[in-house]
Design a protein around this motif. Structure first.
Motif, PDB file in Angstrom:
ATOM      1  N   MET A 283       0.845  -1.167   0.000  1.00  0.00           N
ATOM      2  CA  MET A 283       0.000   0.000   0.000  1.00  0.00           C
ATOM      3  C   MET A 283       0.898   1.240   0.000  1.00  0.00           C
ATOM      4  SD  MET A 283      -2.966   1.109   2.698  1.00  0.00           S
ATOM      5  CE  MET A 283      -1.990   1.029   4.157  1.00  0.00           C
ATOM      6  N   ARG A 284       0.544   2.198  -0.807  1.00  0.00           N
ATOM      7  CA  ARG A 284       1.320   3.437  -0.875  1.00  0.00           C
ATOM      8  C   ARG A 284       0.629   4.516  -0.058  1.00  0.00           C
ATOM      9  NH1 ARG A 284       4.674   3.956  -5.933  1.00  0.00           N
ATOM     10  NH2 ARG A 284       4.871   1.814  -6.619  1.00  0.00           N
ATOM     11  N   VAL A 285       1.432   5.181   0.769  1.00  0.00           N
ATOM     12  CA  VAL A 285       0.913   6.256   1.602  1.00  0.00           C
ATOM     13  C   VAL A 285       1.749   7.494   1.327  1.00  0.00           C
ATOM     14  CG1 VAL A 285       0.440   6.977   3.969  1.00  0.00           C
ATOM     15  CG2 VAL A 285       0.295   4.573   3.361  1.00  0.00           C
ATOM     16  N   SER A 286       1.093   8.593   1.005  1.00  0.00           N
ATOM     17  CA  SER A 286       1.801   9.846   0.731  1.00  0.00           C
ATOM     18  C   SER A 286       1.890  10.684   1.987  1.00  0.00           C
ATOM     19  CB  SER A 286       1.063  10.653  -0.342  1.00  0.00           C
ATOM     20  OG  SER A 286       1.061   9.957  -1.555  1.00  0.00           O
ATOM     21  N   CYS A 287       3.019  11.361   2.146  1.00  0.00           N
ATOM     22  CA  CYS A 287       3.219  12.271   3.270  1.00  0.00           C
ATOM     23  C   CYS A 287       2.244  13.437   3.124  1.00  0.00           C
ATOM     24  CB  CYS A 287       4.653  12.785   3.278  1.00  0.00           C
ATOM     25  SG  CYS A 287       4.970  14.022   4.569  1.00  0.00           S
ATOM     26  N   PRO A 288       1.511  13.774   4.178  1.00  0.00           N
ATOM     27  CA  PRO A 288       0.567  14.882   4.071  1.00  0.00           C
ATOM     28  C   PRO A 288       1.248  16.239   3.911  1.00  0.00           C
ATOM     29  CG  PRO A 288       0.597  13.997   6.310  1.00  0.00           C
ATOM     30  CD  PRO A 288       1.459  13.109   5.470  1.00  0.00           C
ATOM     31  N   HIS A 289       2.563  16.326   4.188  1.00  0.00           N
ATOM     32  CA  HIS A 289       3.268  17.610   4.090  1.00  0.00           C
ATOM     33  C   HIS A 289       3.986  17.778   2.759  1.00  0.00           C
ATOM     34  CE1 HIS A 289       2.346  18.776   8.168  1.00  0.00           C
ATOM     35  NE2 HIS A 289       2.672  17.542   8.556  1.00  0.00           N
ATOM     36  N   CYS A 290       4.904  16.857   2.433  1.00  0.00           N
ATOM     37  CA  CYS A 290       5.715  17.037   1.215  1.00  0.00           C
ATOM     38  C   CYS A 290       5.211  16.200   0.042  1.00  0.00           C
ATOM     39  CB  CYS A 290       7.177  16.715   1.505  1.00  0.00           C
ATOM     40  SG  CYS A 290       7.508  14.952   1.772  1.00  0.00           S
TER      41      CYS A 290
ATOM     42  N   ARG B 270       6.236   1.400   8.750  1.00  0.00           N
ATOM     43  CA  ARG B 270       7.202   0.734   9.616  1.00  0.00           C
ATOM     44  C   ARG B 270       6.572  -0.365  10.452  1.00  0.00           C
ATOM     45  NH1 ARG B 270      11.981   1.030   7.630  1.00  0.00           N
ATOM     46  NH2 ARG B 270      12.909   3.080   7.657  1.00  0.00           N
ATOM     47  N   SER B 271       5.342  -0.146  10.879  1.00  0.00           N
ATOM     48  CA  SER B 271       4.651  -1.180  11.651  1.00  0.00           C
ATOM     49  C   SER B 271       3.149  -0.988  11.502  1.00  0.00           C
ATOM     50  CB  SER B 271       5.051  -1.142  13.133  1.00  0.00           C
ATOM     51  OG  SER B 271       4.639   0.074  13.708  1.00  0.00           O
ATOM     52  N   THR B 272       2.437  -2.072  11.764  1.00  0.00           N
ATOM     53  CA  THR B 272       0.983  -2.056  11.650  1.00  0.00           C
ATOM     54  C   THR B 272       0.394  -2.720  12.883  1.00  0.00           C
ATOM     55  OG1 THR B 272       1.068  -2.161   9.242  1.00  0.00           O
ATOM     56  CG2 THR B 272      -0.980  -2.843  10.273  1.00  0.00           C
ATOM     57  N   GLU B 273      -0.642  -2.097  13.420  1.00  0.00           N
ATOM     58  CA  GLU B 273      -1.356  -2.644  14.569  1.00  0.00           C
ATOM     59  C   GLU B 273      -2.795  -2.896  14.125  1.00  0.00           C
ATOM     60  OE1 GLU B 273      -2.715  -1.151  19.003  1.00  0.00           O
ATOM     61  OE2 GLU B 273      -1.122  -0.097  17.949  1.00  0.00           O
ATOM     62  N   ARG B 274      -3.220  -4.137  14.225  1.00  0.00           N
ATOM     63  CA  ARG B 274      -4.575  -4.500  13.811  1.00  0.00           C
ATOM     64  C   ARG B 274      -5.529  -4.295  14.975  1.00  0.00           C
ATOM     65  NH1 ARG B 274      -5.910  -9.095   9.602  1.00  0.00           N
ATOM     66  NH2 ARG B 274      -8.053  -8.481   9.305  1.00  0.00           N
ATOM     67  N   LEU B 275      -6.486  -3.375  14.800  1.00  0.00           N
ATOM     68  CA  LEU B 275      -7.429  -3.061  15.867  1.00  0.00           C
ATOM     69  C   LEU B 275      -8.669  -3.936  15.813  1.00  0.00           C
ATOM     70  CD1 LEU B 275      -7.207   0.821  15.720  1.00  0.00           C
ATOM     71  CD2 LEU B 275      -5.895  -0.762  17.140  1.00  0.00           C
ATOM     72  N   SER B 276      -9.051  -4.335  14.617  1.00  0.00           N
ATOM     73  CA  SER B 276     -10.201  -5.218  14.422  1.00  0.00           C
ATOM     74  C   SER B 276     -10.017  -5.882  13.061  1.00  0.00           C
ATOM     75  CB  SER B 276     -11.514  -4.427  14.479  1.00  0.00           C
ATOM     76  OG  SER B 276     -11.702  -3.689  13.297  1.00  0.00           O
ATOM     77  N   PRO B 277     -10.902  -6.795  12.675  1.00  0.00           N
ATOM     78  CA  PRO B 277     -10.749  -7.410  11.352  1.00  0.00           C
ATOM     79  C   PRO B 277     -10.837  -6.413  10.196  1.00  0.00           C
ATOM     80  CG  PRO B 277     -12.219  -8.735  12.707  1.00  0.00           C
ATOM     81  CD  PRO B 277     -11.956  -7.467  13.462  1.00  0.00           C
ATOM     82  N   THR B 278     -11.417  -5.243  10.441  1.00  0.00           N
ATOM     83  CA  THR B 278     -11.566  -4.276   9.348  1.00  0.00           C
ATOM     84  C   THR B 278     -10.812  -2.970   9.561  1.00  0.00           C
ATOM     85  OG1 THR B 278     -13.590  -3.416  10.334  1.00  0.00           O
ATOM     86  CG2 THR B 278     -13.834  -5.171   8.685  1.00  0.00           C
ATOM     87  N   VAL B 279     -10.130  -2.796  10.700  1.00  0.00           N
ATOM     88  CA  VAL B 279      -9.439  -1.536  10.998  1.00  0.00           C
ATOM     89  C   VAL B 279      -7.989  -1.821  11.389  1.00  0.00           C
ATOM     90  CG1 VAL B 279      -9.401   0.525  12.463  1.00  0.00           C
ATOM     91  CG2 VAL B 279     -11.587  -0.481  11.795  1.00  0.00           C
ATOM     92  N   SER B 280      -7.059  -1.082  10.761  1.00  0.00           N
ATOM     93  CA  SER B 280      -5.635  -1.199  11.085  1.00  0.00           C
ATOM     94  C   SER B 280      -5.030   0.190  11.229  1.00  0.00           C
ATOM     95  CB  SER B 280      -4.873  -1.932   9.979  1.00  0.00           C
ATOM     96  OG  SER B 280      -5.337  -3.250   9.844  1.00  0.00           O
TER      97      SER B 280
END
Length: 107
Positions: A1-8, A15-25
């Motif tokens: 997945m590509r994520v763009s910096c909101p500033h530049c 760097r890391s991912t925390e899974r909060l529920s089956p549909t939210v990370s």
């Protein structure tokens, strides 16, 4: 997945991912632009099914997109067995929508 910096607007690296529920990370992201150096947390949510899973999780309930709904309904109609139906409360009638106007039928 590509994520763009909101500033530049450069690409960030997750760097890391925390899974909060089956549909939210939640993802912890660092900007690839060293001059910017921004780090942030991004949240992703699975909010609609675009293509039905071949191995669905029964605990996950996502709404179907309209094109998937149409395809599912069409498949159900194609595969549905025909059933004999006899009305219980009213006798079946097969009257014409417009009764004949005279003894010889419609004019």
């Amino acid at each position: 997945m590509r994520v763009s910096c909101p500033h530049c607007k450069q690409l960030g690296t997750i760097r890391s991912t925390e899974r909060l529920s089956p549909t939210v990370s939640q993802h912890y992201v660092i900007c690839s632009n060293r001059e910017c150096g921004h780090t942030w947390r991004a949240t992703t949510v699975a909010d609609m099914t675009l293509s039905i899973s071949s191995t669905p999780d029964p605990t996950v309930a996502l709404p179907l997109s309209t094109h998937v709904r149409r395809a599912v309904i069409a498949q159900l109609i194609r595969c549905a067995a025909e059933a004999d139906y006899t009305p219980c409360l009213t006798p079946p009638t097969t009257l014409d929508l417009f009764p004949p106007s005279g003894p010889d039928g419609p004019s």
